[in-house]
Design a protein around this motif. Structure first.
Motif, PDB file in Angstrom:
ATOM      1  N   PRO A   1      19.726 -24.483 -20.489  1.00  0.00           N
ATOM      2  CA  PRO A   1      20.052 -25.592 -18.793  1.00  0.00           C
ATOM      3  C   PRO A   1      19.011 -25.762 -18.383  1.00  0.00           C
ATOM      4  CG  PRO A   1      20.325 -22.716 -18.770  1.00  0.00           C
ATOM      5  CD  PRO A   1      19.330 -23.170 -20.102  1.00  0.00           C
ATOM      6  N   ALA A   2      19.248 -26.924 -17.635  1.00  0.00           N
ATOM      7  CA  ALA A   2      18.341 -28.601 -17.111  1.00  0.00           C
ATOM      8  C   ALA A   2      18.597 -28.473 -15.390  1.00  0.00           C
ATOM      9  CB  ALA A   2      18.319 -29.583 -17.692  1.00  0.00           C
ATOM     10  N   ILE A   3      17.595 -28.216 -14.650  1.00  0.00           N
ATOM     11  CA  ILE A   3      17.905 -28.528 -13.196  1.00  0.00           C
ATOM     12  C   ILE A   3      16.720 -29.797 -13.029  1.00  0.00           C
ATOM     13  CG2 ILE A   3      17.665 -27.616 -11.577  1.00  0.00           C
ATOM     14  CD1 ILE A   3      19.621 -25.806 -13.076  1.00  0.00           C
ATOM     15  N   ALA A   4      17.494 -30.879 -12.102  1.00  0.00           N
ATOM     16  CA  ALA A   4      16.778 -31.886 -11.800  1.00  0.00           C
ATOM     17  C   ALA A   4      16.409 -31.434 -10.136  1.00  0.00           C
ATOM     18  CB  ALA A   4      17.748 -32.946 -11.130  1.00  0.00           C
ATOM     19  N   SER A   5      15.217 -31.708  -9.903  1.00  0.00           N
ATOM     20  CA  SER A   5      14.536 -31.274  -8.760  1.00  0.00           C
ATOM     21  C   SER A   5      13.954 -33.038  -7.916  1.00  0.00           C
ATOM     22  CB  SER A   5      13.675 -30.208  -8.321  1.00  0.00           C
ATOM     23  OG  SER A   5      13.350 -29.358  -8.738  1.00  0.00           O
ATOM     24  N   PHE A   6      14.384 -33.462  -6.744  1.00  0.00           N
ATOM     25  CA  PHE A   6      14.342 -34.810  -6.261  1.00  0.00           C
ATOM     26  C   PHE A   6      12.961 -34.632  -4.776  1.00  0.00           C
ATOM     27  CE2 PHE A   6      18.406 -34.125  -8.106  1.00  0.00           C
ATOM     28  CZ  PHE A   6      18.845 -35.191  -8.171  1.00  0.00           C
ATOM     29  N   ASP A   7      12.013 -36.244  -5.439  1.00  0.00           N
ATOM     30  CA  ASP A   7      11.116 -35.898  -4.866  1.00  0.00           C
ATOM     31  C   ASP A   7      12.103 -36.561  -3.273  1.00  0.00           C
ATOM     32  OD1 ASP A   7       8.915 -35.166  -5.118  1.00  0.00           O
ATOM     33  OD2 ASP A   7       8.266 -37.559  -6.506  1.00  0.00           O
ATOM     34  N   THR A   8      12.645 -36.776  -2.691  1.00  0.00           N
ATOM     35  CA  THR A   8      13.788 -37.168  -1.929  1.00  0.00           C
ATOM     36  C   THR A   8      14.032 -36.703  -0.763  1.00  0.00           C
ATOM     37  OG1 THR A   8      15.348 -38.105  -3.590  1.00  0.00           O
ATOM     38  CG2 THR A   8      13.617 -39.855  -2.653  1.00  0.00           C
ATOM     39  N   ALA A   9      14.113 -35.093  -1.654  1.00  0.00           N
ATOM     40  CA  ALA A   9      15.203 -34.400  -0.882  1.00  0.00           C
ATOM     41  C   ALA A   9      14.253 -33.844   0.006  1.00  0.00           C
ATOM     42  CB  ALA A   9      15.594 -33.589  -2.516  1.00  0.00           C
ATOM     43  N   PHE A  10      14.066 -33.436   0.158  1.00  0.00           N
ATOM     44  CA  PHE A  10      12.846 -32.530   1.366  1.00  0.00           C
ATOM     45  C   PHE A  10      12.905 -33.921   2.081  1.00  0.00           C
ATOM     46  CE2 PHE A  10       8.772 -31.366   3.589  1.00  0.00           C
ATOM     47  CZ  PHE A  10       8.978 -30.516   3.730  1.00  0.00           C
ATOM     48  N   HIS A  11      13.417 -34.960   2.261  1.00  0.00           N
ATOM     49  CA  HIS A  11      13.174 -35.376   3.650  1.00  0.00           C
ATOM     50  C   HIS A  11      14.429 -36.023   3.689  1.00  0.00           C
ATOM     51  CE1 HIS A  11       8.821 -36.202   2.931  1.00  0.00           C
ATOM     52  NE2 HIS A  11       8.936 -36.908   1.799  1.00  0.00           N
ATOM     53  N   THR A  12      15.101 -35.106   2.759  1.00  0.00           N
ATOM     54  CA  THR A  12      16.822 -35.428   4.011  1.00  0.00           C
ATOM     55  C   THR A  12      17.284 -34.938   4.848  1.00  0.00           C
ATOM     56  OG1 THR A  12      17.564 -33.214   2.880  1.00  0.00           O
ATOM     57  CG2 THR A  12      17.684 -36.140   0.875  1.00  0.00           C
TER      58      THR A  12
ATOM     59  N   ALA B   1       9.737 -25.391 -10.569  1.00  0.00           N
ATOM     60  CA  ALA B   1       9.868 -23.929 -10.405  1.00  0.00           C
ATOM     61  C   ALA B   1      10.983 -22.824 -10.052  1.00  0.00           C
ATOM     62  CB  ALA B   1       9.005 -23.553 -11.640  1.00  0.00           C
ATOM     63  N   GLY B   2      10.458 -23.239  -8.925  1.00  0.00           N
ATOM     64  CA  GLY B   2      11.121 -22.441  -7.947  1.00  0.00           C
ATOM     65  C   GLY B   2      12.461 -22.230  -7.674  1.00  0.00           C
ATOM     66  N   GLU B   3      12.445 -23.798  -7.402  1.00  0.00           N
ATOM     67  CA  GLU B   3      14.059 -24.494  -6.805  1.00  0.00           C
ATOM     68  C   GLU B   3      14.682 -24.356  -8.475  1.00  0.00           C
ATOM     69  OE1 GLU B   3      12.884 -27.723  -4.370  1.00  0.00           O
ATOM     70  OE2 GLU B   3      13.595 -29.230  -5.793  1.00  0.00           O
ATOM     71  N   ALA B   4      13.896 -24.547  -9.500  1.00  0.00           N
ATOM     72  CA  ALA B   4      14.925 -24.454 -10.898  1.00  0.00           C
ATOM     73  C   ALA B   4      15.693 -22.902 -10.635  1.00  0.00           C
ATOM     74  CB  ALA B   4      14.013 -24.583 -12.207  1.00  0.00           C
ATOM     75  N   ARG B   5      14.816 -21.613 -11.110  1.00  0.00           N
ATOM     76  CA  ARG B   5      14.876 -20.237 -11.156  1.00  0.00           C
ATOM     77  C   ARG B   5      15.920 -19.994  -9.248  1.00  0.00           C
ATOM     78  NH1 ARG B   5       9.651 -19.637 -10.711  1.00  0.00           N
ATOM     79  NH2 ARG B   5       8.635 -18.821 -12.879  1.00  0.00           N
ATOM     80  N   PHE B   6      16.143 -20.505  -8.305  1.00  0.00           N
ATOM     81  CA  PHE B   6      16.516 -19.906  -7.199  1.00  0.00           C
ATOM     82  C   PHE B   6      18.245 -20.950  -7.595  1.00  0.00           C
ATOM     83  CE2 PHE B   6      19.085 -21.771  -3.023  1.00  0.00           C
ATOM     84  CZ  PHE B   6      18.511 -20.455  -2.308  1.00  0.00           C
ATOM     85  N   LEU B   7      18.546 -22.146  -8.399  1.00  0.00           N
ATOM     86  CA  LEU B   7      19.535 -21.984  -8.725  1.00  0.00           C
ATOM     87  C   LEU B   7      20.110 -22.248  -9.666  1.00  0.00           C
ATOM     88  CD1 LEU B   7      21.440 -25.160  -7.627  1.00  0.00           C
ATOM     89  CD2 LEU B   7      20.431 -26.492  -8.922  1.00  0.00           C
ATOM     90  N   LEU B   8      19.509 -21.434 -10.738  1.00  0.00           N
ATOM     91  CA  LEU B   8      20.164 -21.007 -11.863  1.00  0.00           C
ATOM     92  C   LEU B   8      20.567 -19.324 -11.642  1.00  0.00           C
ATOM     93  CD1 LEU B   8      20.410 -21.198 -14.795  1.00  0.00           C
ATOM     94  CD2 LEU B   8      18.427 -20.307 -14.649  1.00  0.00           C
ATOM     95  N   ASP B   9      20.087 -18.709 -10.457  1.00  0.00           N
ATOM     96  CA  ASP B   9      20.227 -17.213 -10.417  1.00  0.00           C
ATOM     97  C   ASP B   9      21.420 -17.462  -8.764  1.00  0.00           C
ATOM     98  OD1 ASP B   9      18.444 -16.010 -11.511  1.00  0.00           O
ATOM     99  OD2 ASP B   9      17.114 -16.005  -9.731  1.00  0.00           O
ATOM    100  N   HIS B  10      21.698 -18.884  -8.617  1.00  0.00           N
ATOM    101  CA  HIS B  10      22.607 -19.046  -7.493  1.00  0.00           C
ATOM    102  C   HIS B  10      24.264 -19.503  -7.745  1.00  0.00           C
ATOM    103  CE1 HIS B  10      19.177 -17.056  -5.001  1.00  0.00           C
ATOM    104  NE2 HIS B  10      20.200 -16.404  -4.264  1.00  0.00           N
TER     105      HIS B  10
END
Length: 381
Positions: free
Chosen positions: A109-120, A355-364
């Motif tokens: 599984p591959a998860i994308a984390s975005f540099d822009t997301a925190f500022h949404t 890594a934290g975001e990838a684990r969170f998304l895969l778990d939830h």
């Protein structure tokens, strides 16, 4: 859960394999100009590495579509391709790394984390440019902000260091690296930032000019007969500290300034003027300041920049302790005893945020419709 973090920059590819306790098992940095994005070279490099449970990719731009991490599939990959126009210098490198790693690990599984997301979470007043509405609608013109993964980690880590609830804090996070940006963070959410539609806006950087009068661009087009591409290339690669001091390396600039080099002294003064003004502006967006965070190469390693910035911000209640500012653990509180604002240094660890975001998304999010992009971006603890 073991995570392979893939961080593709403009000139290098950083790989970090983290175990379930976030300990780095293996790491490698590959220069892009030496085939760092080539599948064969990656296969040779990764031989002998333990297989990850999930791969977390840093993607620079999520546009208005991706408000948090997302599991990558065919449609998502196509949407990421469509966003290249918003980040033509960075997005292609991210996608090249994504394709290369996916080719080697098609079943992971591959998860994308975005540099822009925190500022949404930035409110419309801070995100909106005062330009015609048809431009804003047609081209999704707004302040996006960048370095979000770094800001998200640094603010969360600073609250942990100070043993204070993140939800109660007014924080200005300073990511001072080759690229420079600030984030105003209120209750754990970004409410303002210095970079905008592109990473060129904001503070003086290593090779980028930061914000300049847009009329100057028009003037140069008319009087110097420069094309938009020539101006963009100059502002992106031959401006900033490089234009002022002949190098973008703050260590070299500080050394030259100590010897009385006028160009280096001016470069430091311009950099600090830009930094202090930016921090003051961000503190206005948070209606005050509780914590000032320094991260990134310059933020972590330049005691001089931190000391002089604090001196200029003394009126806000910022003061640093000379000894702890000079040296200490990578993550530390450098506040002077009398300081109203607590100042901390945090080692940049985008890999831990990814890594934290990838684990969170895969778990939830297993089995959740990937079309749902509007949910609240997770804030892994």
């Amino acid at each position: 859960m073991r995570v392979l973090v893939v961080n593709a920059g403009s000139s290098s590819l950083k790989l970090r394999l983290l175990d379930g306790s976030d300990v780095i098992e293996r790491s490698a940095d590959l220069p892009a100009d030496q085939g760092g994005f080539d599948t064969d070279r990656l296969a040779e490099l990764l031989r002998g590495w333990a297989e990850p449970d999930v791969v977390g990719h840093r993607i620079v731009h999520g546009g208005t579509r991706f408000l948090g991490p997302v599991r990558i599939d065919g449609p998502v990959r196509s949407e990421l391709q469509d966003l290249i126009d918003l980040a033509p210098l960075h997005q292609p490198k991210s996608l090249a790394a994504l394709d290369a790693v996916t080719g080697l690990m098609p079943g992971i599984p591959a998860i994308a984390s975005f540099d822009t997301a925190f500022h949404t979470t930035i409110p419309p007043a801070a995100a909106t440019y005062a330009v015609p509405e048809e431009w804003r609608r047609r081209y999704s013109i707004r302040r996006y902000g960048f370095h979000g993964l770094s800001h998200a980690y640094a603010t969360r880590r600073s609250a942990q260091l100070l043993d204070r609830p993140l939800d109660d804090l007014r924080i200005v996070s300073c990511h001072l690296g080759a690229g420079v940006s600030l984030a105003a963070v209120l209750g754990g959410r970004s409410v303002d930032t210095t970079m905008g539609f592109t990473p060129l806006e904001g503070l003086v950087m290593s090779t980028r000019s930061g914000s300049i009068d847009p009329g100057l661009v028009l003037w140069l087009e008319e009087h110097e007969h420069l094309s938009p591409h020539e101006i963009a290339d100059t502002l992106e690669h031959r401006s900033g500290l490089t234009a002022l001091a002949g190098t973008g390396d703050m260590r070299q600039i500080e050394a030259a300034a100590e010897l009385g080099d006028e160009h280096a002294m001016l470069a430091v003064d311009v950099y600090l003027h830009s930094l202090a003004a930016g921090i003051a502006a961000m503190s206005a967006s948070t209606a005050g300041l509780d914590v000032l965070v320094f991260t990134g190469g310059v933020g972590e390693h330049s005691a001089r920049v931190r000391r002089l910035a604090a001196k200029r911000l003394a009126y806000l209640g910022v003061a640093v302790d000379a000894e702890s500012n000079q040296s200490g653990p990578a993550d530390r509180d450098i506040s002077a005893p009398e300081a109203v604002v607590q100042t901390v240094v945090v080692q940049a660890r985008e890999d831990l945020q990814i890594a934290g975001e990838a684990r969170f998304l895969l778990d939830h999010d297993s089995g959740v419709d990937q079309g749902d992009r509007q949910r609240e971006p997770p804030r892994p603890e």
